[in-house]
Design a protein around this motif. Structure first.
Motif, short mmCIF file in Angstrom:
data_model
loop_
_atom_site.label_atom_id
_atom_site.label_comp_id
_atom_site.label_asym_id
_atom_site.label_seq_id
_atom_site.Cartn_x
_atom_site.Cartn_y
_atom_site.Cartn_z
N ALA A 25 3.22 14.33 -4.69
CA ALA A 25 2.90 15.54 -3.91
C ALA A 25 2.09 16.52 -4.75
O ALA A 25 1.12 17.12 -4.27
CB ALA A 25 4.20 16.20 -3.42
N ILE A 26 2.47 16.66 -6.03
CA ILE A 26 1.72 17.53 -6.94
C ILE A 26 0.36 16.91 -7.26
O ILE A 26 -0.66 17.61 -7.34
CB ILE A 26 2.51 17.76 -8.26
N THR A 27 0.33 15.58 -7.43
CA THR A 27 -0.93 14.90 -7.75
C THR A 27 -1.95 15.06 -6.64
O THR A 27 -3.16 15.19 -6.90
CB THR A 27 -0.68 13.40 -8.02
N VAL A 28 -1.49 15.07 -5.38
CA VAL A 28 -2.42 15.31 -4.26
C VAL A 28 -3.11 16.66 -4.43
O VAL A 28 -4.33 16.78 -4.25
CB VAL A 28 -1.67 15.26 -2.90
N ALA A 29 -2.33 17.68 -4.80
CA ALA A 29 -2.91 19.01 -5.02
C ALA A 29 -3.90 19.01 -6.18
O ALA A 29 -4.97 19.63 -6.10
CB ALA A 29 -1.79 20.02 -5.30
N VAL A 30 -3.56 18.31 -7.25
CA VAL A 30 -4.47 18.21 -8.40
C VAL A 30 -5.76 17.52 -8.00
O VAL A 30 -6.87 17.96 -8.36
CB VAL A 30 -3.80 17.43 -9.56
N ASP A 31 -5.65 16.45 -7.21
CA ASP A 31 -6.83 15.69 -6.82
C ASP A 31 -7.75 16.48 -5.89
O ASP A 31 -8.98 16.39 -6.01
CB ASP A 31 -6.41 14.38 -6.15
N ILE A 32 -7.18 17.25 -4.95
CA ILE A 32 -8.06 18.01 -4.07
C ILE A 32 -8.73 19.15 -4.83
O ILE A 32 -9.85 19.55 -4.50
CB ILE A 32 -7.32 18.53 -2.81
#
Length: 485
Positions: free
Chosen positions: A103-110
């Motif tokens: 869930a955090i990685t999605v934020a980092v990727d966007i």
């Protein structure tokens, strides 16, 4: 949306989807950009050794996961296996740990997608690109599992084709057919090369290499929605191992041969600066003028692919935990297309809130990202422990290995090596912070470890769980996808 009365995810992933998803999940900016910094620190020889050792460890890990996934395929697999074969408290901790990580990685990727887009449109507000990326992956994941599989297949294929082209151009450049002059292997003996800094530096970059292979465990997540997991998972493991080893080892060999480890371009490698990607540099030295734009497009594809995989993995993990009683029951409900829509919505909200903190509260954002930093390795520890217990229980209960559809390699050596190396990587993340007693850096680096321990101990105390005796472990082959109701 009306709900499916069975409340289970639908199968729709073909064997080709599973293979390419597992492959694409482990090929990203770690190879395209950050590999340059590994070569600059340990030299071309040291980088090759580090990636080779990590690749072998990941192979053991995947065969462990494959043995369990073919025996008991389930969406959100390894958290379920930890609870089923070790201790429910471990399953609870592993599940929430992995969900939080992605869930955090999605934020980092966007956020990263916005930075990559600035290469072409430097004056546009970054949040616009991030919003478009988030909306895109939300739509893909909300449509059907087949739409996710097809999207990942083609984005992964772009990365694979890029590597093939890079290797061909690199070899031609080494022999002087492109680029104008013969290079050969002179950079492998340049100054302190091929091994710079000896064994200590190889161990140091071993940590970096580990992050490059994060995502290979997605093959266990996809097993739950594969049409035929007992065929797809073993094939994916076999294909992915050889492709990863060949792609990573050959790519690093080419980079090390063409670019000397002392190059300042390698020293500055970062996940968002395409201009100094080692791939870009090699293409430019071969005389390809559009290299930077092409590689920027490939890196953007990698970032979107990572966000897409992250959304899928975290959603399915939350869905699986709901069926195990580790998360609210509403997270285990699906719509008519078999999508756990509530789990998808919650994951999207968390990713969006995390992204907003990157704008409103940078310090909070940094701590959130740090808290997810080691969760991938912690998940690997859980997989190795689960498989070790599964196989021991399987034998203790009088079963024959012939009953298993797929056999992990070198048991018990494989999971033991995985456990040892993962623990070494976790402990070795930031050794200098302990030497300097820098408590802030220690906290930022290792915060995910106490968070997992709190989840584990808290659940254990509340529910009074114990290590499941080997003769009580349920190792019977079953398709839990049909039992998720």
């Amino acid at each position: 949306m009306s709900e499916n009365s069975n409340n289970h995810v639908k199968r729709g992933l073909k064997t080709r989807h599973v293979s390419m998803i597992a492959l694409g999940g482990s090929i990203g900016t770690g190879l395209f950009v950050a590999s340059g910094s590994v070569i600059s620190q340990a030299g071309p020889g040291g980088a090759l050794v580090a990636y080779l050792l990590m690749g072998l460890m990941v192979y053991f890990l995947m065969t462990s996961l494959g043995e369990m996934a073919t025996n008991t395929p389930i969406s959100g697999s390894f958290a379920a296996y930890a609870g089923k074969y070790v201790d429910p408290a471990l399953g609870f901790a592993m599940g929430w740990n992995y969900w939080f990580n992605w869930a955090i990685t999605v934020a980092v990727d966007i956020s990263t997608a916005a930075l990559v887009m600035k290469f072409w449109l430097p004056h546009m507000p970054g949040w616009i690109f991030s919003a478009i990326t988030l909306a895109l992956i939300l739509c893909v994941n909300a449509l059907s599992v087949k739409s996710f599989g097809e999207t990942e297949f083609w984005m992964s294929l772009i990365k694979v084709v890029t590597i093939f082209i890079f290797l061909a151009v690199g070899v031609l450049t080494i022999f002087g057919i492109m680029g104008g002059h013969y290079i050969g292997l002179s950079n492998f003996t340049y100054k302190q090369a091929p091994f710079v800094g000896g064994l200590p530096m190889i161990l140091a970059v071993f940590v970096v290499a580990g992050f490059s292979f994060q995502g290979t465990e997605l093959v266990g997540i996809t097993a739950g929605e594969s049409d035929n997991p007992r065929e797809a998972v073993p094939r994916a493991i076999k294909d992915v191992f050889w492709r990863i080893i060949l792609f990573y080892i050959l790519a690093i060999f080419v980079i090390g041969a063409i670019i000397p480890y002392t190059s300042p371009d390698l020293l500055g490698s970062s996940a968002t600066d395409v201009a100094i990607s080692p791939f870009t540099i090699v293409f430019k030295r071969a005389g390809l003028a559009a290299a930077a734009s092409v590689m920027n497009a490939v890196i953007l594809t990698s970032v979107i692919s990572s966000a897409n995989s992250g959304m899928y993995a975290s959603t399915r993990m939350l869905y699986s935990m709901a069926h195990q009683g580790f998360a609210p029951k509403s997270m285990g409900k699906t719509n008519r297309r078999g999508i756990p829509i509530a789990a998808l919505a919650v994951t999207t909200v968390i990713a969006l809130l995390t992204f907003i903190t990157s704008i409103e509260g940078p310090q909070i954002y940094l701590w959130l990202v740090a808290a997810s930093g080691l969760t991938g390795f912690i998940a690997w520890v859980g997989i190795a422990l689960s498989h070790y217990r599964f196989r021991r229980a399987f034998i203790k209960q009088g079963h024959s290995l012939d009953e298993l559809k797929y056999h992990a390699t070198w048991f018990p050596v494989g999971p033991i090596i995985t456990l040892i190396l993962c623990i070494l990587v976790i402990c070795g993340q930031n050794i200098t912070s302990f030497a300097n007693l820098d408590w802030e850096q220690i906290g930022i680096t290792y915060i995910s470890v106490p968070l997992v321990l709190i989840l584990y101990i808290g659940y254990k105390i509340k529910h009074k769980t114990h290590l499941i005796p080997l003769d009580k472990v349920d190792v019977s082959p079953s398709d839990l996808r049909d039992e998720e109701k």
